[in-house]
Design a protein around this motif. Structure first.
Motif, short mmCIF file in Angstrom:
data_model
loop_
_atom_site.label_atom_id
_atom_site.label_comp_id
_atom_site.label_asym_id
_atom_site.label_seq_id
_atom_site.Cartn_x
_atom_site.Cartn_y
_atom_site.Cartn_z
N GLN A 33 0.84 -1.19 0.00
CA GLN A 33 0.00 0.00 0.00
C GLN A 33 0.88 1.24 0.00
OE1 GLN A 33 -2.96 0.24 3.11
NE2 GLN A 33 -4.06 1.84 2.01
N ASN A 37 -6.28 3.71 -0.81
CA ASN A 37 -6.81 3.22 -2.07
C ASN A 37 -5.77 3.12 -3.18
OD1 ASN A 37 -9.41 2.85 -1.15
ND2 ASN A 37 -10.00 4.95 -1.64
N ASP A 38 -4.50 3.15 -2.84
CA ASP A 38 -3.48 3.05 -3.88
C ASP A 38 -2.44 2.02 -3.49
OD1 ASP A 38 -2.12 3.46 -6.17
OD2 ASP A 38 -1.29 5.40 -5.61
N TYR A 39 -2.30 1.02 -4.36
CA TYR A 39 -1.36 -0.07 -4.11
C TYR A 39 -0.39 -0.22 -5.27
CZ TYR A 39 -4.30 -1.67 -0.25
OH TYR A 39 -5.00 -1.76 0.93
N GLU A 67 -3.18 -6.91 -8.87
CA GLU A 67 -3.23 -5.67 -8.10
C GLU A 67 -4.17 -4.67 -8.75
OE1 GLU A 67 -2.15 -1.60 -7.57
OE2 GLU A 67 -1.10 -2.65 -9.13
N GLU A 71 -7.50 -3.45 -7.02
CA GLU A 71 -7.54 -2.04 -6.67
C GLU A 71 -8.83 -1.39 -7.17
OE1 GLU A 71 -3.75 0.54 -6.43
OE2 GLU A 71 -4.78 1.19 -8.23
#
Ligand SMILES: [Zn+2]
Length: 121
Positions: A33, A37-39, A67, A71
């Motif tokens: 992470q 909300n961003d990986y 991913e 996501e």
């Protein structure tokens, strides 16, 4: 005007929260992470030989596609939960009509009704 019952929304909310937990757990395996909300997909470290490097790239590519999919799902789940909080969950984003309960049960993060989905996709 048709309306979703409090009971129905409660069930959907529990379902969404469960999906969110599953997604976060799965993302933790294949990704790191970097922000809310961003990986980013993990790049594995097997060694420095050619075949090990090739295996690293293969795993990274798999992680990357997983991913991305997860996501997007997580984003949609969070969006649906926000709509529940604000009290306008279940309405089609295109035509504003109430999405069929059967569809919401199957896809709790659905943002369009079947009619619009057929028209726009
Ligand atoms: Zn619609």
């Amino acid at each position: 005007m048709k309306k979703l019952t409090v009971k129905f929304i409660k069930e959907i909310k529990e379902d969404l929260i469960q999906r969110r937990q599953e997604l976060v757990r799965e993302l933790d395996v294949d990704a790191v992470q970097v922000a809310e909300n961003d990986y980013d997909a993990k790049f594995p470290e097997f060694g420095s030989k050619d075949d090990e490097n090739a295996a690293e790239v293969a795993v990274f590519e798999k992680n990357l596609s997983l991913e991305k999919t997860m996501e997007v799902s997580l984003y949609n789940v969070n969006k649906a939960l926000k709509k529940i909080e604000k009290g306008h969950y279940g309405f089609c984003e295109k035509c504003n009509s109430l999405i069929a309960q059967k569809r919401l049960k199957a896809f709790p993060s659905a943002t369009a009704c079947m009619t619009c989905k057929k028209k726009f996709l």
